[in-house]
Design an enzyme around this catalytic site. Structure first.
Site, PDB file in Angstrom:
ATOM      1  N   ASP A  13      -2.542  22.720  47.232  1.00 51.71           N
ATOM      2  CA  ASP A  13      -2.000  24.170  46.512  1.00 51.71           C
ATOM      3  C   ASP A  13      -2.953  24.969  46.320  1.00 51.71           C
ATOM      4  O   ASP A  13      -2.919  25.526  45.278  1.00 51.71           O
ATOM      5  CB  ASP A  13      -1.353  23.379  45.201  1.00 51.71           C
ATOM      6  CG  ASP A  13      -0.072  22.396  45.524  1.00 51.71           C
ATOM      7  OD1 ASP A  13       0.392  22.658  46.402  1.00 51.71           O
ATOM      8  OD2 ASP A  13       0.013  21.695  44.654  1.00 51.71           O
ATOM      9  N   LYS A  16      -3.116  27.697  50.651  1.00 54.17           N
ATOM     10  CA  LYS A  16      -3.245  27.641  52.106  1.00 54.17           C
ATOM     11  C   LYS A  16      -2.186  28.568  52.870  1.00 54.17           C
ATOM     12  O   LYS A  16      -2.476  29.206  53.820  1.00 54.17           O
ATOM     13  CB  LYS A  16      -3.016  26.076  52.677  1.00 54.17           C
ATOM     14  CG  LYS A  16      -4.083  25.189  51.992  1.00 54.17           C
ATOM     15  CD  LYS A  16      -3.776  23.768  52.834  1.00 54.17           C
ATOM     16  CE  LYS A  16      -2.594  23.139  51.862  1.00 54.17           C
ATOM     17  NZ  LYS A  16      -2.724  22.817  50.665  1.00 54.17           N
ATOM     18  N   ASN A  38       6.243  17.228  52.104  1.00 50.84           N
ATOM     19  CA  ASN A  38       5.851  16.917  50.859  1.00 50.84           C
ATOM     20  C   ASN A  38       5.058  18.244  50.486  1.00 50.84           C
ATOM     21  O   ASN A  38       4.647  18.525  49.546  1.00 50.84           O
ATOM     22  CB  ASN A  38       4.681  15.771  50.765  1.00 50.84           C
ATOM     23  CG  ASN A  38       3.879  15.627  52.168  1.00 50.84           C
ATOM     24  OD1 ASN A  38       3.839  16.304  52.995  1.00 50.84           O
ATOM     25  ND2 ASN A  38       2.841  14.507  52.072  1.00 50.84           N
ATOM     26  N   GLY A  40       4.254  22.143  50.253  1.00 51.51           N
ATOM     27  CA  GLY A  40       4.952  23.415  49.663  1.00 51.51           C
ATOM     28  C   GLY A  40       3.988  24.735  49.764  1.00 51.51           C
ATOM     29  O   GLY A  40       3.092  24.689  49.059  1.00 51.51           O
ATOM     30  N   HIS A  41       4.067  25.443  50.979  1.00 52.16           N
ATOM     31  CA  HIS A  41       3.258  26.466  51.141  1.00 52.16           C
ATOM     32  C   HIS A  41       3.818  27.793  50.695  1.00 52.16           C
ATOM     33  O   HIS A  41       4.899  28.360  51.429  1.00 52.16           O
ATOM     34  CB  HIS A  41       2.839  26.692  52.562  1.00 52.16           C
ATOM     35  CG  HIS A  41       2.023  25.209  52.894  1.00 52.16           C
ATOM     36  ND1 HIS A  41       1.248  24.995  53.970  1.00 52.16           N
ATOM     37  CD2 HIS A  41       1.492  24.361  52.165  1.00 52.16           C
ATOM     38  CE1 HIS A  41       0.922  23.647  54.250  1.00 52.16           C
ATOM     39  NE2 HIS A  41       0.958  23.310  52.886  1.00 52.16           N
ATOM     40  N   GLN A 225      -1.708  19.659  52.212  1.00 51.48           N
ATOM     41  CA  GLN A 225      -2.270  18.704  51.142  1.00 51.48           C
ATOM     42  C   GLN A 225      -3.647  19.223  50.937  1.00 51.48           C
ATOM     43  O   GLN A 225      -4.179  20.306  51.347  1.00 51.48           O
ATOM     44  CB  GLN A 225      -2.234  17.168  51.450  1.00 51.48           C
ATOM     45  CG  GLN A 225      -1.007  16.546  51.218  1.00 51.48           C
ATOM     46  CD  GLN A 225       0.138  16.710  52.414  1.00 51.48           C
ATOM     47  OE1 GLN A 225      -0.389  16.408  53.642  1.00 51.48           O
ATOM     48  NE2 GLN A 225       1.198  17.282  52.306  1.00 51.48           N
TER      49      GLN A 225
HETATM   50  P1  GDP Z   1      -0.535  25.620  49.251  1.00 49.52           P
HETATM   51  O1  GDP Z   1       0.156  24.672  49.293  1.00 49.52           O
HETATM   52  O2  GDP Z   1      -2.250  25.637  49.306  1.00 49.52           O
HETATM   53  O3  GDP Z   1      -0.047  26.682  50.475  1.00 49.52           O
HETATM   54  O4  GDP Z   1      -0.336  26.397  47.912  1.00 49.52           O
HETATM   55  P2  GDP Z   1       0.899  26.686  47.058  1.00 49.52           P
HETATM   56  O5  GDP Z   1       1.742  27.554  47.734  1.00 49.52           O
HETATM   57  O6  GDP Z   1       1.560  25.226  46.719  1.00 49.52           O
HETATM   58  O7  GDP Z   1       0.357  27.052  45.627  1.00 49.52           O
HETATM   59  C1  GDP Z   1      -0.635  28.334  45.365  1.00 49.52           C
HETATM   60  C2  GDP Z   1       0.123  29.432  44.490  1.00 49.52           C
HETATM   61  O8  GDP Z   1      -0.854  30.352  44.123  1.00 49.52           O
HETATM   62  C3  GDP Z   1       1.538  30.091  45.199  1.00 49.52           C
HETATM   63  O9  GDP Z   1       2.390  29.976  44.104  1.00 49.52           O
HETATM   64  C4  GDP Z   1       0.703  31.208  45.630  1.00 49.52           C
HETATM   65  O10 GDP Z   1       1.654  32.528  45.918  1.00 49.52           O
HETATM   66  C5  GDP Z   1      -0.319  31.579  44.717  1.00 49.52           C
HETATM   67  N1  GDP Z   1      -1.456  32.426  45.293  1.00 49.52           N
HETATM   68  C6  GDP Z   1      -2.083  32.103  46.380  1.00 49.52           C
HETATM   69  N2  GDP Z   1      -3.202  32.871  46.320  1.00 49.52           N
HETATM   70  C7  GDP Z   1      -3.222  33.487  45.060  1.00 49.52           C
HETATM   71  C8  GDP Z   1      -4.467  34.569  44.492  1.00 49.52           C
HETATM   72  O11 GDP Z   1      -5.169  34.708  44.824  1.00 49.52           O
HETATM   73  N3  GDP Z   1      -3.899  34.710  42.965  1.00 49.52           N
HETATM   74  C9  GDP Z   1      -2.922  34.234  42.390  1.00 49.52           C
HETATM   75  N4  GDP Z   1      -2.644  34.722  41.301  1.00 49.52           N
HETATM   76  N5  GDP Z   1      -1.898  33.588  43.026  1.00 49.52           N
HETATM   77  C10 GDP Z   1      -2.198  33.180  44.305  1.00 49.52           C
HETATM   78  P1  IMO Z   2       0.280  21.393  49.743  1.00 48.99           P
HETATM   79  O1  IMO Z   2       0.475  21.030  51.390  1.00 48.99           O
HETATM   80  C1  IMO Z   2      -0.437  18.802  46.226  1.00 48.99           C
HETATM   81  C2  IMO Z   2       0.261  14.674  46.167  1.00 48.99           C
HETATM   82  C3  IMO Z   2       1.546  14.152  45.468  1.00 48.99           C
HETATM   83  C4  IMO Z   2       0.919  12.804  45.278  1.00 48.99           C
HETATM   84  C5  IMO Z   2       0.081  12.457  46.381  1.00 48.99           C
HETATM   85  C6  IMO Z   2       1.149  11.418  47.142  1.00 48.99           C
HETATM   86  O2  IMO Z   2       1.554  22.008  49.370  1.00 48.99           O
HETATM   87  O3  IMO Z   2      -0.873  21.441  49.322  1.00 48.99           O
HETATM   88  P2  IMO Z   2       3.200  11.544  48.694  1.00 48.99           P
HETATM   89  O4  IMO Z   2       4.490  12.271  48.678  1.00 48.99           O
HETATM   90  O5  IMO Z   2       2.408  12.680  49.923  1.00 48.99           O
HETATM   91  O6  IMO Z   2       3.027  10.556  49.360  1.00 48.99           O
HETATM   92  O7  IMO Z   2       2.299  12.131  47.587  1.00 48.99           O
HETATM   93  O8  IMO Z   2       0.035  13.409  47.167  1.00 48.99           O
HETATM   94  N1  IMO Z   2       0.848  15.656  47.066  1.00 48.99           N
HETATM   95  C7  IMO Z   2       0.362  16.928  47.175  1.00 48.99           C
HETATM   96  N2  IMO Z   2      -0.041  17.735  46.106  1.00 48.99           N
HETATM   97  N3  IMO Z   2       0.119  19.636  47.394  1.00 48.99           N
HETATM   98  C8  IMO Z   2       0.418  19.011  48.306  1.00 48.99           C
HETATM   99  O9  IMO Z   2       0.800  19.571  49.540  1.00 48.99           O
HETATM  100  C9  IMO Z   2       0.800  17.545  48.369  1.00 48.99           C
HETATM  101  N4  IMO Z   2       1.557  16.877  48.932  1.00 48.99           N
HETATM  102  C10 IMO Z   2       1.415  15.532  48.539  1.00 48.99           C
HETATM  103  O10 IMO Z   2       1.664  14.821  44.392  1.00 48.99           O
HETATM  104  O11 IMO Z   2      -0.211  12.827  44.230  1.00 48.99           O
HETATM  105 MG    MG Z   3       1.434  23.539  47.953  1.00 48.46          MG
END
Ligand code: GDP
Ligand code: IMO
Ligand code: MG
Length: 432
Positions: A13, A16, A38, A40-41, A225
């Site tokens: 998270d 990416k 698993n 969530g981007h 991840q």
């Molecule tokens: P990922 O799994 O690495 O793609 O990240 P996620 O989407 O799960 O979580 C990142 C969150 O931060 C999302 O809600 C993005 O929209 C948000 N985000 C990404 N870059 C920035 C930033 O520079 N500033 C803020 N405030 N939010 C950001």
């Molecule tokens: P992105 O790509 C954050 C975590 C779960 C749990 C562990 C194992 O959005 O960054 P699983 O379901 O993979 O067997 O769970 O990994 N986990 C993540 N945490 N971002 C993710 O993906 C994750 N995918 C799995 O919360 O701790």
């Molecule tokens: Mg994510």
């Protein structure tokens, strides 16, 4: 030809999705190589927000988007994601390709993930409940089903009948869940229905990727991840079940390490984690709560509140080494706008009193972080697009992080939207 790997340098998270989407403008294709739904981007542009779980974020720019052999695929979840994208007028049919060799997340994998977690009680991993661990277990145990296997229904039925017999026995005798036992006919029927819809997307993805590289195309490998969820190098057993590191690209997409031109580590300006497991800089107080609310730190897949804490330079330095990170994209700096002081963990004190800057592979739950404090900038940095408009304290914070983790920053992210970004000249792909 450019081959850029994008990896999370913490516990996932890191942002990416945003960075992949941004750089896809300069790429010809995007490939996922591990993990499943698993992930969530999140990608935000114009007035739209997309959360991609399985399909590479490159699809939003209608570029070639490949699910490699290392990805595990829940066919129902994939079809739902395809449908949602099509409803938003994204052309999926022309751009998505899926490896014949990708393993399927089967209904029993989902069941086992959930039943095991509830059995573990306080020791649960806190998985996403998407069946990811059990699917990779069966892959390694050589009892998995691959998408290409669905072509031969006779062989499939034969294999699946033995597998389901074994799974039902475990459901009955180990989990005491007789009522959850699976029916071979139903499972087969559902698979055949899914296969009909997915067959047009199937291909030899390793061949496709290598053909693209031979043709001089620019490719992005989108990690899911993060480094410390890697099954080998993460905080085991509180990890996911795939190799999330840059090295996973070679096996998960079928390319050789000599092809890689840049490894971009996506790094949040503080630290978060979802699920159980050690987290040295976690703030279990109102500062942590403030980070969560300012950063909107709630899981993009499960909606769970993310655990929050200060930036951990020991952790990210280890990520730089494990992935061979060439440069960093530093995200969510704007979330720190209101902090008068910002702390950075620069070393750990181990249980025996020793102080180290090296990441310990064991007993991470027993380390005490040693902090350094830097002044905050107390003004809005959100949306800034030029380096010389950044507050000087923010620049000093970036410079300190670069020093501590031994990697240069090439992208500065000041908000969730595409345009809320500073691409430095050293960013990958942008210079033809
Ligand atoms: P990922 O799994 O690495 O793609 O990240 P996620 O989407 O799960 O979580 C990142 C969150 O931060 C999302 O809600 C993005 O929209 C948000 N985000 C990404 N870059 C920035 C930033 O520079 N500033 C803020 N405030 N939010 C950001
Ligand atoms: P992105 O790509 C954050 C975590 C779960 C749990 C562990 C194992 O959005 O960054 P699983 O379901 O993979 O067997 O769970 O990994 N986990 C993540 N945490 N971002 C993710 O993906 C994750 N995918 C799995 O919360 O701790
Ligand atoms: Mg994510």
């Amino acid at each position: 030809m450019n081959c850029v790997i994008i990896v999370g340098s913490q516990w996932g998270d890191e942002g990416k999705g945003k960075i992949v989407d941004l750089l896809t403008e300069y790429a010809d294709g995007v490939i996922r190589y591990q993990g499943g739904n698993n992930a969530g981007h999140t990608v935000m542009f114009e007035d739209k927000t997309f959360v991609l779980h399985l399909i590479p974020s490159g699809i939003l720019r209608e570029k070639l988007s490949i699910l490699g052999n290392g990805v595990v695929i829940d066919p129902a979840a994939l079809l739902e994601e395809i449908k949602q994208l099509q409803e938003m007028n994204i052309s999926v049919r022309d751009n998505l390709r899926i490896s014949n060799n990708a393993h399927l997340v089967m209904p029993y994998h989902l069941l086992f993930d959930q039943l095991r977690e509830s059995r573990k009680g306080t020791q649960k991993i806190g998985t996403t409940g998407r069946g990811i661990g059990p699917t990779y277990e069966d892959k390694v145990a050589r009892s998995g089903i691959r998408l290409g296997d669905l072509r031969n229904s006779v062989h499939l039925k034969d294999r699946l009948s033995k597998i389901i017999e074994e799974k039902n026995s475990q459901l009955r005798h180990y989990f005491g869940a007789e009522q959850r036992c699976l029916n071979l006919g139903h499972v087969l029927e559902e698979l055949q229905n899914h296969f009909q819809e997915l067959e047009p997307y199937l291909c030899d993805s390793a061949q496709l990727v290598n053909d693209q590289l031979d043709a001089g195309k620019n490719l992005i490998f989108e990690g899911a991840q993060g480094t410390f969820l890697d099954v080998d190098h993460g905080t085991y057993p509180y990890v996911t079940s795939s190799n999330t590191l840059a090295g996973g690209v070679c096996t998960g997409a079928g390319i050789g390490p000599t092809k890689v031109s840049h490894v971009l580590g996506i790094t949040k300006a503080y630290t978060t984690r979802v699920g159980s497991g050690p987290f040295p800089t976690e703030l279990d107080d109102e500062t942590g709560e403030f980070l969560r609310s300012e950063g909107g730190e709630f899981g993009a897949t499960t909606g769970r509140p993310r655990r929050c804490g200060w930036f951990d330079a020991v952790l990210v330095r280890q990520a730089v080494r494990l992935n061979g990170i060439s440069s960093l994209a530093l995200t969510k700096l704007d979330v720190l706008d209101k902090f008068e002081e910002i702390r950075i963990a620069v070393a750990y004190q181990l249980a025996d009193g020793t102080i180290t800057k090296n990441f310990p592979t064991q007993q991470l739950d027993q380390v005490t972080p040693i902090y350094e404090t830097m002044p905050g900038w107390i003004c809005s940095s959100q949306g800034i697009q030029q380096v010389d408009e950044l507050p000087k304290e923010l620049i000093a914070y970036i410079k300190r992080l670069e020093d501590l983790v031994s990697a240069p920053v090439s992208i500065i992210s000041t908000g969730p939207r595409r345009e809320e970004t500073i691409l430095l000249p050293s960013a990958p792909l942008i210079n033809p």
